[in-house]
Write an enzyme that holds these catalytic residues in place. Structure first.
Site, mmCIF file in Angstrom:
data_model
loop_
_atom_site.group_PDB
_atom_site.id
_atom_site.type_symbol
_atom_site.label_atom_id
_atom_site.label_comp_id
_atom_site.label_asym_id
_atom_site.label_seq_id
_atom_site.Cartn_x
_atom_site.Cartn_y
_atom_site.Cartn_z
ATOM 1 N N ARG A 233 1.763 0.705 15.246
ATOM 2 C CA ARG A 233 1.153 0.971 13.312
ATOM 3 C C ARG A 233 1.340 -0.586 13.305
ATOM 4 N NH1 ARG A 233 5.739 4.447 10.952
ATOM 5 N NH2 ARG A 233 4.793 3.706 8.671
ATOM 6 N N TRP B 167 7.446 0.153 3.777
ATOM 7 C CA TRP B 167 7.828 1.209 2.501
ATOM 8 C C TRP B 167 8.964 1.210 3.301
ATOM 9 C CZ3 TRP B 167 8.756 6.111 1.700
ATOM 10 C CH2 TRP B 167 8.932 6.675 2.686
ATOM 11 N N ASP C 17 7.603 21.940 -26.183
ATOM 12 C CA ASP C 17 7.068 20.576 -25.437
ATOM 13 C C ASP C 17 8.209 20.405 -24.962
ATOM 14 O OD1 ASP C 17 6.471 17.884 -25.648
ATOM 15 O OD2 ASP C 17 6.035 17.706 -27.072
ATOM 16 N N HIS D 289 0.553 -1.351 -0.202
ATOM 17 C CA HIS D 289 0.159 0.279 -0.023
ATOM 18 C C HIS D 289 1.083 1.585 -0.514
ATOM 19 C CE1 HIS D 289 -3.365 3.149 1.365
ATOM 20 N NE2 HIS D 289 -1.795 3.111 2.176
ATOM 21 N N HIS E 35 13.191 11.443 3.620
ATOM 22 C CA HIS E 35 12.558 13.024 4.190
ATOM 23 C C HIS E 35 12.813 14.046 2.302
ATOM 24 C CE1 HIS E 35 10.733 14.952 7.028
ATOM 25 N NE2 HIS E 35 10.929 16.387 5.639
ATOM 26 N N SER F 192 -1.186 27.668 -5.456
ATOM 27 C CA SER F 192 -0.306 28.700 -5.444
ATOM 28 C C SER F 192 -0.831 29.381 -6.398
ATOM 29 C CB SER F 192 0.922 28.948 -4.904
ATOM 30 O OG SER F 192 0.962 28.329 -4.053
ATOM 31 N N SER G 202 12.824 5.979 -13.912
ATOM 32 C CA SER G 202 12.262 6.736 -14.872
ATOM 33 C C SER G 202 12.059 8.379 -14.070
ATOM 34 C CB SER G 202 10.607 6.095 -14.388
ATOM 35 O OG SER G 202 9.084 6.780 -14.453
ATOM 36 N N SER G 203 12.058 8.282 -12.363
ATOM 37 C CA SER G 203 11.541 9.410 -11.527
ATOM 38 C C SER G 203 13.037 10.490 -12.087
ATOM 39 C CB SER G 203 11.686 9.211 -9.581
ATOM 40 O OG SER G 203 10.628 8.894 -9.949
ATOM 41 N N GLU H 93 11.581 13.209 0.135
ATOM 42 C CA GLU H 93 10.835 12.225 -0.555
ATOM 43 C C GLU H 93 9.570 12.676 -0.254
ATOM 44 O OE1 GLU H 93 10.789 10.115 -3.357
ATOM 45 O OE2 GLU H 93 8.544 10.232 -3.077
ATOM 46 N N LYS I 48 3.968 30.307 3.720
ATOM 47 C CA LYS I 48 3.444 29.993 2.798
ATOM 48 C C LYS I 48 2.266 29.543 3.507
ATOM 49 C CE LYS I 48 5.956 26.518 -1.025
ATOM 50 N NZ LYS I 48 5.866 27.576 -1.961
ATOM 51 N N TYR J 204 9.123 16.038 0.711
ATOM 52 C CA TYR J 204 9.075 17.634 -0.125
ATOM 53 C C TYR J 204 8.472 17.091 -1.612
ATOM 54 C CZ TYR J 204 9.379 18.344 4.568
ATOM 55 O OH TYR J 204 9.702 19.142 6.089
ATOM 56 N N THR K 176 7.471 27.378 6.084
ATOM 57 C CA THR K 176 6.235 26.554 5.866
ATOM 58 C C THR K 176 4.885 27.352 5.886
ATOM 59 O OG1 THR K 176 7.018 24.486 5.931
ATOM 60 C CG2 THR K 176 4.902 24.358 5.943
ATOM 61 N N HIS L 126 15.577 12.987 12.724
ATOM 62 C CA HIS L 126 14.210 12.785 13.523
ATOM 63 C C HIS L 126 13.490 11.741 13.311
ATOM 64 C CE1 HIS L 126 11.911 15.320 10.252
ATOM 65 N NE2 HIS L 126 11.969 14.185 9.534
ATOM 66 N N HIS L 127 13.947 11.015 11.759
ATOM 67 C CA HIS L 127 13.146 9.730 11.999
ATOM 68 C C HIS L 127 14.047 8.192 12.739
ATOM 69 C CE1 HIS L 127 10.445 11.165 8.465
ATOM 70 N NE2 HIS L 127 11.818 11.667 8.380
#
Lengths: 39, 552
Positions: B461, B152, B116, B87, B264, B279, B180-181, B266, B342, B268, B339, B313-314
């Site tokens: 979890r 994950w 293009d 998932h 991390h 925006s 690909s990314s 990722e 924004k 963002y 943040t 921090h993880h």
């Protein structure tokens, strides 16, 4: 003198190819550096 | 006229005829296989992301069904873990990221006045890798020993020493998704740097283009690190290396450092384009220029830079020294400054605006409110001593689902409603879309808000069973989950109905106060656009953030 549409496109594409090569080289460098530093 | 001049004139005429007579899309299925058109590839990305969203969402329904009440209901724990793992992977790499790349493909050339993307063939390749990688990832479920069940985050040694054989296919799939990314990011950078209309300066670019530009650099810096991590996993599993094996002199905690150095940023990667979308939408429906355009650009860049210095921090519970905990805590909390800039800018854009609440605006406002909730719970998790209590509980699950569902996914839905009439020349059913919005926004809160309480009460979890005291909130959460899942049936109907039977839209500027070069091309957007780049006057007139006297 402003560029014609064809000249502009050719200039843009040349720039794009160079940019892509540089960015791809940076990406490969980060990949290699990650493994090198993990040894 | 001399012969030479005649030849030259003929050549010019032939060229002009060629330019005036663009071939349209190829007929049949091959159009989609061979296409190098940014609009076609954008469409492919978005439909692929939607298909993966439904598959990943189906897995979420399994998870919520199992957690509906205590005790084992339907699945064995191993299968439950496979579901949570796939998932997460499918939603991150198969749904959210490709959806943003699809939006980038459609919108960036239109917004910067380019014909293009810069590298159209590579663009085709970037997309067509995805379905194979996605299928390979899902196929692991049917292999002997089952699919990956290590979450994950695929921490070693769960993903190396103790993982099923299918993990090698998972590694290959992640390599392909990453490749690909990276190709997509190279294309975005090359396009924005080189293909902009000659008179468009960087600070003239719409916020969606800016945020994608910054995101592309994040991808270039983060995805190769992930590729490195899975490559080392592969060699640890199959070629006798010990990068992450303590018995051979390696370090499993190093895996976590490497993973989160990718992981991390990722986060963002999945939220900066969402900031860009919001925006674009808020100024349109508040009928005011975006407040603080340049501060938005600098805030996005600051968030991107800070995202590379907060990864641990993880990992507060891995036995980090106090000084390390203090550094990562303060650095993490610092991200709330750009943040906050924004959020205040969006609110100030709306302040005293002449606001209307068409469906894209509803989703954008919901984004601002609900993403902020996810941001606040992130701040709580960033506090090192508090994280000792919250770590690996449902509080974390609630936090990142507020960020990624009511943040990233909501912005994607907002973008689709906002730009769909431009893409296909047909308007969606506003009444049904509003019903869907309220259905989704209520159910998603019923789904995720109680998970904060579950986490604070200590429910871990990634478990298929739980103690009796967690039963009520889990039941409420599951009911919200089923309702939210069902809302996507209505969303599918609204989108398909709009494309097939929606009221025709022919106005170039679909929304009366929308600004941007994409609203200057015909509706629906022709197959080829901006053969002639827009001039400076047009660029300034279409800027959503600069007032130009006498130009509209």
């Amino acid at each position: 003198m402003p560029l014609t549409e064809d000249e502009l496109l050719a200039k843009q594409r040349k720039g794009a190819r160079i940019t892509a090569l540089i960015v791809a080289a940076i990406a490969f460098g980060i990949f290699a550096f990650t493994i090198y530093m993990s040894q | 006229m001399s012969t030479t001049t005649t030849d030259l004139q003929n050549e010019i005429d032939a060229h002009a005829t060629h330019d005036d007579h663009h071939h349209g899309p190829e007929k049949g299925l091959l159009r989609w296989v061979k296409t190098t058109n940014h609009k076609d590839i954008g469409t492919l990305y978005i439909w692929f992301a939607f298909a993966m969203l439904l598959i990943g969402g189906g897995m979420a329904m399994y998870i919520r069904a199992e957690l509906f009440q205590p005790g084992m209901q339907f699945f064995d724990p191993q299968f439950f873990n496979q579901m949570t793992t796939l998932h997460g992977l499918i939603m991150v790499f198969g749904a959210i990221m490709p959806a943003f790349v699809g939006l980038a493909n459609w919108q960036i050339p239109l917004m910067i006045g380019a014909k293009d993307m810069a590298l159209p063939r590579m663009n085709n390749w970037s997309f067509w890798i995805l379905p194979f990688a996605g299928m390979m990832l899902i196929s692991t479920l049917f292999m002997e020993g089952g699919g990956p069940a290590f979450g994950w985050t695929f921490y070693a040694p769960l993903s190396t020493t103790f993982a099923p054989d299918s993990t090698d296919f998972f590694i290959f799939a992640v390599h392909m998704l990453g490749f690909s990314s990276i190709m997509g990011a190279i294309n975005v950078i090359a396009t924005i740097m080189n293909m902009r209309a000659p008179d468009m300066k960087l600070m003239d670019m719409p916020l969606f283009v800016w945020t994608w530009f910054i995101t592309a650099f994040l991808l270039i810096a983060a995805m190769p690190v992930l590729a490195g991590a899975v490559t080392m996993m592969l060699t640890d599993r199959n070629f006798g290396t010990s990068f992450f094996d303590a018995a051979g002199g390696g370090d499993p905690v190093m895996f976590q450092h490497i993973f989160w150095f990718f992981g991390h940023p990722e986060v963002y990667i999945m939220i900066l384009p969402a900031f860009g979308i919001v925006s674009q939408i808020i100024p349109t429906f508040a009928r005011k220029p975006l407040f603080g355009y340049s501060s938005m650009v600098y805030a996005s860049a600051s968030i991107a830079l800070l995202s590379f210095v907060v990864w641990a921090h993880h990992m507060f519970l891995t036995g980090m020294p106090i000084a390390g905990q203090m550094y990562f805590m303060y650095a993490t909390i610092m991200i709330s400054v750009p943040t906050g800039v924004k959020v205040f800018n969006w609110v100030t854009t709306m302040w005293r605006g002449s606001m209307t609440f068409e469906t894209p605006m509803l989703w954008a406002v919901a984004f601002v409110i609900l993403f902020t909730i996810g941001g606040f719970s992130g701040l709580m998790l960033g506090i090192a001593p508090a994280d000792i209590q919250y770590h690996d509980t449902y509080f974390v699950v609630a936090h990142f689902h507020y960020v990624l569902v009511t943040g990233a996914l909501f912005s994607i839905i907002a973008a689709v409603f906002y730009w769909l009439p431009k893409w296909c020349g047909r308007m969606y059913n506003e009444k049904l879309a509003k019903i869907h919005f309220w259905w989704a926004v209520i159910s998603v809160n019923v789904l995720f808000f109680p998970q904060h309480f579950l986490g604070l009460a200590g429910m871990p979890r990634r478990i298929p069973d739980y103690s009796l005291q967690f039963a009520d909130f889990n039941m409420i959460s599951s009911i919200g989950g089923f309702a939210f899942g069902a809302s996507f049936i209505l969303l599918t109907y609204i989108i398909v109905d709009a494309i097939r039977n929606g009221e025709k839209v022919t106005d170039e500027r679909v929304w009366d106060s929308a600004k941007g070069l994409e609203w200057t091309v015909a509706t629906p957007a022709p197959y080829h656009t901006f053969d002639t780049p827009p001039d400076e006057k047009q660029i300034l007139a279409e800027s959503s953030h600069i007032h130009v006297e006498g130009v509209h």
